[in-house]
Design an enzyme around this catalytic site. Structure first.
Site, short mmCIF file in Angstrom:
data_model
loop_
_atom_site.label_atom_id
_atom_site.label_comp_id
_atom_site.label_asym_id
_atom_site.label_seq_id
_atom_site.Cartn_x
_atom_site.Cartn_y
_atom_site.Cartn_z
N ASN A 124 0.83 -8.57 -4.13
CA ASN A 124 0.34 -7.45 -4.92
C ASN A 124 -0.42 -7.92 -6.15
O ASN A 124 -1.51 -7.42 -6.46
CB ASN A 124 1.52 -6.56 -5.33
CG ASN A 124 1.18 -5.63 -6.48
OD1 ASN A 124 0.54 -4.61 -6.31
ND2 ASN A 124 1.64 -5.99 -7.68
N LEU A 125 0.13 -8.88 -6.86
CA LEU A 125 -0.51 -9.38 -8.08
C LEU A 125 -1.83 -10.08 -7.76
O LEU A 125 -2.83 -9.90 -8.46
CB LEU A 125 0.44 -10.34 -8.81
CG LEU A 125 -0.02 -10.87 -10.17
CD1 LEU A 125 -0.21 -9.73 -11.16
CD2 LEU A 125 0.98 -11.88 -10.71
N ASP A 163 -9.77 -4.21 3.56
CA ASP A 163 -9.25 -5.28 4.42
C ASP A 163 -7.80 -5.04 4.78
O ASP A 163 -7.28 -5.64 5.72
CB ASP A 163 -9.37 -6.63 3.71
CG ASP A 163 -10.78 -7.18 3.74
OD1 ASP A 163 -11.66 -6.55 4.36
OD2 ASP A 163 -11.02 -8.25 3.14
N GLU A 217 7.17 -7.20 0.20
CA GLU A 217 6.13 -6.28 0.59
C GLU A 217 5.98 -6.14 2.10
O GLU A 217 6.40 -7.01 2.86
CB GLU A 217 4.78 -6.70 0.00
CG GLU A 217 4.12 -7.89 0.67
CD GLU A 217 4.55 -9.23 0.13
OE1 GLU A 217 4.96 -10.06 0.98
OE2 GLU A 217 4.50 -9.47 -1.08
N HIS A 271 13.53 -14.96 3.41
CA HIS A 271 13.89 -15.10 4.82
C HIS A 271 15.26 -14.52 5.13
O HIS A 271 15.49 -13.99 6.23
CB HIS A 271 13.83 -16.58 5.21
CG HIS A 271 14.21 -16.86 6.63
ND1 HIS A 271 13.43 -16.47 7.70
CD2 HIS A 271 15.30 -17.48 7.16
CE1 HIS A 271 14.02 -16.84 8.82
NE2 HIS A 271 15.15 -17.45 8.53
N ASP A 324 11.43 -19.25 -3.22
CA ASP A 324 11.51 -17.81 -3.00
C ASP A 324 11.36 -17.46 -1.52
O ASP A 324 11.94 -16.49 -1.04
CB ASP A 324 10.42 -17.09 -3.80
CG ASP A 324 10.73 -17.10 -5.29
OD1 ASP A 324 11.86 -17.48 -5.66
OD2 ASP A 324 9.84 -16.72 -6.08
#
Length: 290
Positions: free
Chosen positions: A184-185, A170, A141, A71, A66
């Site tokens: 995210n997960l 953070d 993201e 990229h 992935d």
């Protein structure tokens, strides 16, 4: 920003005259296979370019995981070139074609209409007092984060110029539905079906336990102002894992849905929920417990 209303799944007949082949860095296996694939395409009078993406290309084949596909996502979207991901990595949420099935998959592209999932992208830029950066695009993201030894960031966040909240955390993750299975997960954010048009906002280790992930409509414009305690404090902005910008006191990070989507080629048997079960091991008994 006008959000594209194109259908999530479309069919397209692709005429292959020139194909870009992008390989996973430092992978001898992917590099060797790219030569074999290039020869195979040349035998069918299809030109190729190795590790080079140009506007006139009809297809990009990403040989890697992935990360390799992430990229090349920005350029592929810019030129509206469909992408076929061949999995040489370990996870393969996006690169779902196995190496052994590569030639069969390309033959189907040549002979038939191709199924394409139009994956939402987001774009971001940093606004300073007297200047702004150029836009950069993300498939997964955009993250604003602190340095390892720094204190919590103070991030005042607005949605369409209305105050959402002042985060102390953070950092913040701004994710597409495609990216909901990524950082995210890991940060406790929700899984979102990739065909939904949304932007996810997920705090990283927030000071207040009441700070929860939020799912926003894709047409919303998000701005996060960095409020530093002193001139030495800074924040980092990463776009699909690539560190691009440093933010200082008063700088704003702007996030919105991009006007174009990534054209991701999927197979006839593609099943999002099957991928979730297999990759996240849902419903699979852990043999280590025995």
């Amino acid at each position: 920003m006008n959000v594209s209303q194109s259908a999530f799944v479309t069919r397209e007949k692709i005429t292959l005259k020139c194909v870009g082949i992008v390989t996973k860095p430092d992978s001898p296996e992917a590099a060797q296979f790219s030569k074999q694939l290039s020869c195979w395409l040349h035998d069918r009078d299809i030109a190729t370019g190795i590790n080079d993406i140009e506007e006139h290309m009809d297809l990009i084949i990403a040989l890697g995981g992935d990360g390799t596909l992430l990229h090349i996502a920005e350029l592929a979207t810019k030129y509206s070139i469909p992408v076929l991901g061949v999995n040489f990595g370990s996870l393969g949420f996006l690169a779902e074609v196995n190496k052994d099935d590569t030639f069969e998959s390309i033959e189907k592209i040549i002979a038939e209409e191709t199924i394409i999932e139009n994956r939402q992208m987001i774009r971001s830029r940093v606004l300073s007092k007297n200047s702004s950066s150029g836009y950069r695009f993300a498939l997964n993201e955009v993250v604003i984060t602190k340095n390892a030894l720094d204190r919590l960031l103070h991030l005042s966040t607005k949605v369409n110029d209305q105050l959402l909240t002042d985060y102390r955390a953070d950092g913040l993750i701004f994710s597409t539905p495609t990216g909901s299975t990524a950082y995210n997960l890991s940060a406790g954010g929700p899984l979102v079906y990739p065909g939904l048009a949304t932007i996810l906002v997920t705090p990283i280790c927030p000071f207040m336990l009441s700070s929860r992930p939020l799912i926003l409509p894709a047409e919303k414009l998000i701005k996060t102002k960095f409020k530093a305690r002193d001139n030495k404090e800074a924040a980092q902005v990463l776009v699909d894992g690539q560190s691009l910008w440093k933010m200082h006191n008063g700088d704003e990070l702007e996030i919105e849905t991009a006007g174009h989507a990534l054209k991701l080629i999927v197979s006839d048997s593609h099943n999002y929920f099957s991928i979730l079960r297999n990759k996240l091991h849902w419903g699979v008994e852990d043999k280590r417990d025995k």
